[in-house]
Scaffold this active site. Structure first.
Site, PDB file in Angstrom:
ATOM      1  N   LYS A 141       0.863  -1.187   0.000  1.00 11.42           N
ATOM      2  CA  LYS A 141       0.000   0.000   0.000  1.00 11.42           C
ATOM      3  C   LYS A 141       0.894   1.230   0.000  1.00 11.42           C
ATOM      4  O   LYS A 141       1.432   1.615   1.026  1.00 11.42           O
ATOM      5  CB  LYS A 141      -0.914  -0.005   1.228  1.00 11.42           C
TER       6      LYS A 141
ATOM      7  N   GLU B  49       8.714   1.362  11.666  1.00 12.84           N
ATOM      8  CA  GLU B  49       9.822   2.327  11.612  1.00 12.84           C
ATOM      9  C   GLU B  49       9.172   3.701  11.582  1.00 12.84           C
ATOM     10  O   GLU B  49       8.667   4.142  10.560  1.00 12.84           O
ATOM     11  CB  GLU B  49      10.685   2.063  10.383  1.00 12.84           C
TER      12      GLU B  49
ATOM     13  N   CYS C   6      13.619   9.831   7.315  1.00  6.85           N
ATOM     14  CA  CYS C   6      13.344   9.512   8.726  1.00  6.85           C
ATOM     15  C   CYS C   6      14.616   9.567   9.570  1.00  6.85           C
ATOM     16  O   CYS C   6      14.609  10.122  10.669  1.00  6.85           O
ATOM     17  CB  CYS C   6      12.721   8.127   8.830  1.00  6.85           C
TER      18      CYS C   6
ATOM     19  N   GLU D 193      10.061  17.231  14.993  1.00  7.10           N
ATOM     20  CA  GLU D 193      10.700  16.764  13.757  1.00  7.10           C
ATOM     21  C   GLU D 193      10.295  17.648  12.585  1.00  7.10           C
ATOM     22  O   GLU D 193       9.123  17.689  12.204  1.00  7.10           O
ATOM     23  CB  GLU D 193      10.318  15.313  13.476  1.00  7.10           C
TER      24      GLU D 193
END
Length: 382
Positions: free
Chosen positions: A83, A156, A190, A288
Site C-alpha cells: 500500500k 519504523e 526519517c 521533527e
C-alpha cells in the site's frame, strides 16, 4: 512525483538502492539454528512463512522503502500486499509492475489509496503482519487497528536524530558528511540528522563550514541535471518547515543561511536553512521538521550534550563526530537510539539490522535479523 533531483543522493540513488537491496536480500541464508544437540536430544529453531504481509510505505522514499519491506517478505516465502502513500503511488505502482514481470501471479499485489486503506490492511484477519514506515502518530493508529487480530508488526516511525560534534573534530573535514546527513532528500528522511550539538570550542567553525556548503548547493526542478536539492513533496510539509523556522526567528535564533521560501519559483521549494544560537527547547529542535532546516545547538560539556540528545521520546538514529574513535564510541554507547553512526549519519546497509528505540518504533529490518522478523519461529525438539 516525489520531487527528487536526478543526481546526488536522490532519484538515481533511490533506484540503485532498490536494485542493491533486492540482490543482497536474495543472497541471505537463514538456516535452522541448532540450539541443543546432546544425549538428551536435538532442538532446532526454524522460521516458517507467516502468510500475507501488508507493506505500508511513505512518500519520502516510496520505491526504496517499498523494496525494504517487500524483498525480505518475499524472501521468507510470504506473499505481499503493498500500500503506497497516497501522495506518491505512481512510482510504486510502476515498481510492482516491473517486479511482477518476474514473480509468479498474485505473489505481489498493490492497492493504492489513503490512510483508510492502510487501516483496513492493519485490521484484516487474513493479513499476518504489517510493515509500516511513517510517523509515530500513524504507527500508533496501526497498533490500535491491528490489536484485535494480534498481528505481527514492524514499525519504523518518526525520528528526530541528534548529532554530537566533540571538541576534537575537524570542522572542515566533517562538514560535507554533516551536510548530507541532514539534507539528503532535502531533509525528508526519517533517519536524517535533525538537530546538531556542537562544542563551543569549534562551534563557529562548524557553522561556517556548513554554511559554505549550503550556499553552494543548487536547488531546483529535479529534471535539471545540475540540481542536488529539490522541493518539499507537499504543501503540508512545506508549512511545517516554514512554521518551525519562523518559531526559531521569533525566539531570536540566528538564521545563518536560508530562512525564507524561494519566492518566484513555482513549487514547494524551501532553501537549505541553518539556524544557530538556538535554545534546546525551541520547537525547531524538539519537533521533527522533516525538511531542509537544521538547528545547531552550542554545548559546553559532553554530559550536557548526551542529556539533550536523549531528552526526546524518539530514538531512531544518532551520530557522534570526533577525531578520536574511542571517545566517539564511548559517547555512542550512551545514546538512546536504534542506530548510532561515527563520523557519518544515516548510512544504512542491507546487511546491518535497522530499527528504532522509544517512540521511533520496534522490530528490525535488514540483514538476517530482519528476515527473522518476517518468519514465524518454530522450535522442533526431537
Amino acid at each position: 512525483e516525489q520531487g527528487k533531483p536526478l543526481n546526488g543522493p536522490n532519484a538515481r540513488f533511490e533506484v540503485g538502492a532498490c536494485s542493491a537491496w533486492l540482490r543482497q536480500t536474495a543472497a541471505f541464508d537463514l538456516e535452522p539454528e541448532v540450539l541443543v544437540d546432546d544425549e538428551g536430544g536435538r532442538v532446532e529453531l526454524h522460521y516458517r512463512p507467516l502468510g500475507v504481509v501488508g507493506a505500508i510505505g511513505p512518500w519520502n522514499w516510496p520505491m526504496m522503502i517499498s523494496v525494504w519491506q517487500l524483498a525480505p517478505s518475499l524472501r521468507m516465502g510470504n506473499t505481499v500486499v503493498v500500500k503506497p502513500s497516497g501522495m506518491t503511488p505512481l512510482s510504486v505502482l510502476a515498481l510492482v509492475h516491473v517486479l511482477n514481470l518476474a514473480l509468479p501471479t498474485d505473489v505481489l499485489q498493490v492497492v493504492s489509496g489513503r490512510r483508510d486503506v492502510g487501516a483496513v490492511l492493519a485490521s484484516h484477519a487474513d493479513i499476518a503482519k504489517i510493515m509500516f514506515t511513517g510517523s509515530t502518530a500513524a504507527g500508533q493508529d496501526i497498533i490500535r487497528s491491528s490489536a484485535d487480530t494480534v498481528k505481527r508488526l514492524t514499525l519504523e516511525l518518526g525520528g528526530n536524530d541528534a548529532g554530537i560534534v566533540l571538541p576534537d573534530a575537524d570542522p572542515r573535514a566533517i562538514a560535507e558528511d554533516l551536510f548530507w546527513g541532514a539534507f539528503i532528500n532535502t531533509g525528508q528522511t526519517c533517519a536524517a540528522l535533525k538537530r546538531l550539538y556542537v562544542h563551543e570550542d569549534i562551534y563557529e567553525e562548524v557553522v561556517q563550514a556548513l554554511a559554505d556548503i549550503a550556499r553552494a548547493m543548487p536547488m531546483g526542478v529535479g529534471l535539471d541535471e545540475s540540481n542536488f536539492l529539490g522541493p518539499l513533496q507537499n504543501k503540508a510539509q512545506f508549512d511545517i518547515v516554514a512554521n518551525l523556522v519562523q518559531a526559531a526567528k521569533d525566539s531570536n535564533a540566528r538564521i545563518v543561511v536560508g530562512g525564507e521560501p524561494n519566492k518566484g519559483q513555482p513549487g514547494y521549494f524551501y532553501p537549505a536553512t541553518l539556524v544557530a544560537d538556538i535554545d534546546n527547547d525551541n520547537p525547531l529542535v524538539t519537533e521533527e521538521q522533516f525538511g531542509p532546516a537544521l538547528p545547531i545547538i552550542k554545548y559546553s560539556d559532553v554530559e550536557q550534550a548526551i542529556e539533550w540528545a536523549n531528552g526526546l521520546d524518539v530514538g531512531l538514529g544518532a551520530s557522534v563526530w570526533s577525531s578520536d574513535r574511542d571517545k566517539a564510541l564511548a559517547v555512542a554507547a550512551r545514546i538512546q537510539a536504534g542506530s548510532v553512526w561515527i563520523n557519518k549519519h544515516g548510512t544504512v546497509d542491507p546487511r546491518a539490522p535497522f530499527g528504532g528505540a522509544k517512540k521511533s518504533g520496534y522490530g528490525l529490518e535488514f540483514g538476517v535479523e530482519g528476515l527473522k522478523h518476517l518468519g514465524q519461529p518454530q522450535v522442533i525438539s526431537a
